[in-house]
Design a protein around this motif. Sequence first.
Motif, PDB file in Angstrom:
ATOM      1  N   THR A  37     149.967   9.499  90.839  1.00 30.92           N
ATOM      2  CA  THR A  37     149.676   8.897  92.142  1.00 30.92           C
ATOM      3  C   THR A  37     149.520   7.386  91.994  1.00 30.92           C
ATOM      4  OG1 THR A  37     148.562  10.900  92.873  1.00 30.92           O
ATOM      5  CG2 THR A  37     148.077   8.877  94.085  1.00 30.92           C
ATOM      6  N   PRO A  38     150.262   6.586  92.760  1.00 32.73           N
ATOM      7  CA  PRO A  38     150.085   5.127  92.700  1.00 32.73           C
ATOM      8  C   PRO A  38     148.666   4.732  93.109  1.00 32.73           C
ATOM      9  CG  PRO A  38     152.111   5.722  93.865  1.00 32.73           C
ATOM     10  CD  PRO A  38     151.351   6.979  93.687  1.00 32.73           C
ATOM     11  N   GLY A  39     148.104   3.776  92.379  1.00 33.05           N
ATOM     12  CA  GLY A  39     146.758   3.301  92.677  1.00 33.05           C
ATOM     13  C   GLY A  39     145.663   4.053  91.966  1.00 33.05           C
ATOM     14  N   VAL A  40     146.000   5.085  91.176  1.00 34.64           N
ATOM     15  CA  VAL A  40     145.010   5.868  90.439  1.00 34.64           C
ATOM     16  C   VAL A  40     145.268   5.676  88.949  1.00 34.64           C
ATOM     17  CG1 VAL A  40     144.148   8.163  89.900  1.00 34.64           C
ATOM     18  CG2 VAL A  40     144.720   7.566  92.255  1.00 34.64           C
ATOM     19  N   THR A  41     144.221   5.258  88.229  1.00 33.98           N
ATOM     20  CA  THR A  41     144.338   5.116  86.778  1.00 33.98           C
ATOM     21  C   THR A  41     144.243   6.465  86.086  1.00 33.98           C
ATOM     22  OG1 THR A  41     143.344   2.914  86.908  1.00 33.98           O
ATOM     23  CG2 THR A  41     143.388   3.976  84.757  1.00 33.98           C
ATOM     24  N   ARG A  42     143.206   7.228  86.444  1.00 32.38           N
ATOM     25  CA  ARG A  42     143.051   8.563  85.880  1.00 32.38           C
ATOM     26  C   ARG A  42     142.029   9.325  86.699  1.00 32.38           C
ATOM     27  NH1 ARG A  42     138.895   9.264  80.892  1.00 32.38           N
ATOM     28  NH2 ARG A  42     137.159   8.093  81.757  1.00 32.38           N
ATOM     29  N   GLY A  43     142.027  10.652  86.526  1.00 31.17           N
ATOM     30  CA  GLY A  43     141.029  11.522  87.143  1.00 31.17           C
ATOM     31  C   GLY A  43     140.419  12.436  86.101  1.00 31.17           C
ATOM     32  N   VAL A  44     139.123  12.681  86.213  1.00 31.11           N
ATOM     33  CA  VAL A  44     138.403  13.526  85.246  1.00 31.11           C
ATOM     34  C   VAL A  44     137.459  14.429  86.037  1.00 31.11           C
ATOM     35  CG1 VAL A  44     136.797  13.588  83.320  1.00 31.11           C
ATOM     36  CG2 VAL A  44     138.509  11.783  83.438  1.00 31.11           C
ATOM     37  N   TRP A  45     137.493  15.738  85.723  1.00 31.47           N
ATOM     38  CA  TRP A  45     136.529  16.663  86.313  1.00 31.47           C
ATOM     39  C   TRP A  45     135.238  16.599  85.502  1.00 31.47           C
ATOM     40  CZ3 TRP A  45     137.056  18.885  90.892  1.00 31.47           C
ATOM     41  CH2 TRP A  45     138.334  19.034  91.422  1.00 31.47           C
ATOM     42  N   GLN A  46     134.187  16.022  86.104  1.00 28.80           N
ATOM     43  CA  GLN A  46     132.887  15.983  85.421  1.00 28.80           C
ATOM     44  C   GLN A  46     132.257  17.369  85.392  1.00 28.80           C
ATOM     45  OE1 GLN A  46     130.717  12.991  87.575  1.00 28.80           O
ATOM     46  NE2 GLN A  46     131.616  11.327  86.392  1.00 28.80           N
ATOM     47  N   THR A  47     132.333  18.086  86.502  1.00 30.60           N
ATOM     48  CA  THR A  47     131.947  19.490  86.576  1.00 30.60           C
ATOM     49  C   THR A  47     132.986  20.183  87.432  1.00 30.60           C
ATOM     50  OG1 THR A  47     130.603  19.343  88.603  1.00 30.60           O
ATOM     51  CG2 THR A  47     129.514  18.788  86.529  1.00 30.60           C
ATOM     52  N   LYS A  48     132.821  21.494  87.642  1.00 31.09           N
ATOM     53  CA  LYS A  48     133.758  22.206  88.495  1.00 31.09           C
ATOM     54  C   LYS A  48     133.563  21.849  89.958  1.00 31.09           C
ATOM     55  CE  LYS A  48     134.367  26.142  85.400  1.00 31.09           C
ATOM     56  NZ  LYS A  48     135.727  25.791  85.049  1.00 31.09           N
ATOM     57  N   LEU A  49     132.571  21.025  90.260  1.00 33.49           N
ATOM     58  CA  LEU A  49     132.302  20.638  91.631  1.00 33.49           C
ATOM     59  C   LEU A  49     132.491  19.148  91.864  1.00 33.49           C
ATOM     60  CD1 LEU A  49     128.944  22.607  91.998  1.00 33.49           C
ATOM     61  CD2 LEU A  49     131.224  23.425  92.491  1.00 33.49           C
ATOM     62  N   THR A  50     132.683  18.370  90.812  1.00 32.11           N
ATOM     63  CA  THR A  50     132.713  16.905  90.941  1.00 32.11           C
ATOM     64  C   THR A  50     133.923  16.347  90.211  1.00 32.11           C
ATOM     65  OG1 THR A  50     130.294  16.870  91.015  1.00 32.11           O
ATOM     66  CG2 THR A  50     131.413  14.778  90.603  1.00 32.11           C
ATOM     67  N   LEU A  51     134.709  15.521  90.930  1.00 34.63           N
ATOM     68  CA  LEU A  51     135.899  14.861  90.385  1.00 34.63           C
ATOM     69  C   LEU A  51     135.646  13.358  90.355  1.00 34.63           C
ATOM     70  CD1 LEU A  51     138.910  14.775  89.531  1.00 34.63           C
ATOM     71  CD2 LEU A  51     139.480  14.687  91.956  1.00 34.63           C
ATOM     72  N   SER A  52     135.842  12.742  89.181  1.00 32.83           N
ATOM     73  CA  SER A  52     135.710  11.295  89.025  1.00 32.83           C
ATOM     74  C   SER A  52     137.105  10.677  88.958  1.00 32.83           C
ATOM     75  CB  SER A  52     134.915  10.965  87.762  1.00 32.83           C
ATOM     76  OG  SER A  52     134.858   9.568  87.563  1.00 32.83           O
ATOM     77  N   VAL A  53     137.356   9.664  89.812  1.00 32.34           N
ATOM     78  CA  VAL A  53     138.676   9.034  89.891  1.00 32.34           C
ATOM     79  C   VAL A  53     138.520   7.535  89.658  1.00 32.34           C
ATOM     80  CG1 VAL A  53     140.685   8.598  91.341  1.00 32.34           C
ATOM     81  CG2 VAL A  53     139.485  10.773  91.522  1.00 32.34           C
ATOM     82  N   ASP A  54     139.248   7.003  88.666  1.00 33.19           N
ATOM     83  CA  ASP A  54     139.293   5.562  88.401  1.00 33.19           C
ATOM     84  C   ASP A  54     140.430   4.954  89.219  1.00 33.19           C
ATOM     85  OD1 ASP A  54     137.237   5.923  86.629  1.00 33.19           O
ATOM     86  OD2 ASP A  54     138.528   6.017  84.863  1.00 33.19           O
ATOM     87  N   LEU A  55     140.084   3.988  90.075  1.00 38.89           N
ATOM     88  CA  LEU A  55     141.058   3.397  90.979  1.00 38.89           C
ATOM     89  C   LEU A  55     141.674   2.138  90.365  1.00 38.89           C
ATOM     90  CD1 LEU A  55     139.130   3.701  94.361  1.00 38.89           C
ATOM     91  CD2 LEU A  55     140.764   5.292  93.377  1.00 38.89           C
ATOM     92  N   ALA A  56     142.937   1.917  90.692  1.00 37.25           N
ATOM     93  CA  ALA A  56     143.609   0.677  90.316  1.00 37.25           C
ATOM     94  C   ALA A  56     143.992  -0.117  91.560  1.00 37.25           C
ATOM     95  CB  ALA A  56     144.859   0.973  89.492  1.00 37.25           C
ATOM     96  N   ALA A  57     143.703   0.422  92.743  1.00 36.55           N
ATOM     97  CA  ALA A  57     144.019  -0.243  93.998  1.00 36.55           C
ATOM     98  C   ALA A  57     142.883   0.009  94.977  1.00 36.55           C
ATOM     99  CB  ALA A  57     145.349   0.276  94.558  1.00 36.55           C
ATOM    100  N   GLY A  58     143.044  -0.504  96.195  1.00 32.71           N
ATOM    101  CA  GLY A  58     142.000  -0.360  97.188  1.00 32.71           C
ATOM    102  C   GLY A  58     141.783   1.092  97.590  1.00 32.71           C
ATOM    103  N   GLU A  59     140.547   1.407  97.950  1.00 28.24           N
ATOM    104  CA  GLU A  59     140.188   2.780  98.306  1.00 28.24           C
ATOM    105  C   GLU A  59     140.961   3.268  99.529  1.00 28.24           C
ATOM    106  OE1 GLU A  59     136.315   4.994 100.218  1.00 28.24           O
ATOM    107  OE2 GLU A  59     135.987   3.273  98.893  1.00 28.24           O
TER     108      GLU A  59
END
Length: 313
Positions: A249-271
């Motif tokens: 996905t453009p604008g996303v550096t990476r995504g990591v599931w911290q738990t099965k209920l929470t997704l952490s997304v590192d952005l490279a562009a505006g929200e």
Amino acid sequence: MSIWFLGLAVTLVSGAAATAYFWLVRRPRDEMSYGLHALSGLRWREFSKLVLAAMARRGLVEASPDPQDSREPQSTFLLARGDERWLLSCKHGSAYRIAAAPVQELAASIRLGAAHGGILATEGNVEKEGRDAAQGNTIELLDGPRLWPEVVDLIEPSLRDQVIDYAAARAKRHIGIAWLGAVAIGALAMAAWPNTPAPARPAAGAPSPAAPGAAIPAPAPPQPATFREPTEEELEIQMREVLKALARTPGVTRGVWQTKLTLSVDLAAGEQDVWPRICIELERYPALRTSRVQLNPPPGSSEPVRWRQCKTL
């Protein structure tokens, strides 16, 4: 008996029984299941501290802890309660399936250390071989279902509330589906009730009137579509698919599931540019569309970390 009263009674009994099951039986099980998965996302040191705090409430405190905070994960602790000495063994991870070997190893350590007994704690499960090995030794097995009541009051309040809310939301969703099914069952009971007045028969010798076209019985109400909860393996596959899609996905550096209920997304562009694309990927899977998303701003940005949710219940 009135046919309407029959349908109402069947609907109320079916719906009430389903409500009692999903809220009083299924919901606590889901809280425990989601809670143990959340514990498996903790670091080793955080998990061991949580178990040590639970043991402290029993009066078992760590005996002569090492003043140097070691960077290596420690899985065995010596606990004391008065003159008694106990060994605590922590097996961190919900994937653990404890057989006989870890229990026998703990029993040997108890004998060598002249301890009173031992405790084996894990978010996983102890298999029959492990339980058989614990018999005859002073070893308490705290696997998932037994560990959760010990630590539920000690976990971080926000995480505990998240687990409780997730289990309650699932129970409410199933209760709603069950009530739709109860209405359908009540309608079917009304349609099948035999106590309906028979049509008047013509008198003997009277000319038979022309038979009207046969009445078409009303179709039974359609069964409501049910949402099938994915299995653990299916959920893991769906989570991996979301991460693969976010990596492209453009604008996303990476995504990591911290738990099965929470997704952490590192952005490279505006929200504003990226958020709709993230929701598109999550909403492909009903079990993940209500996940909490932690949006981390691009490096060097002054924007704060934001928490958002694509769909609410």
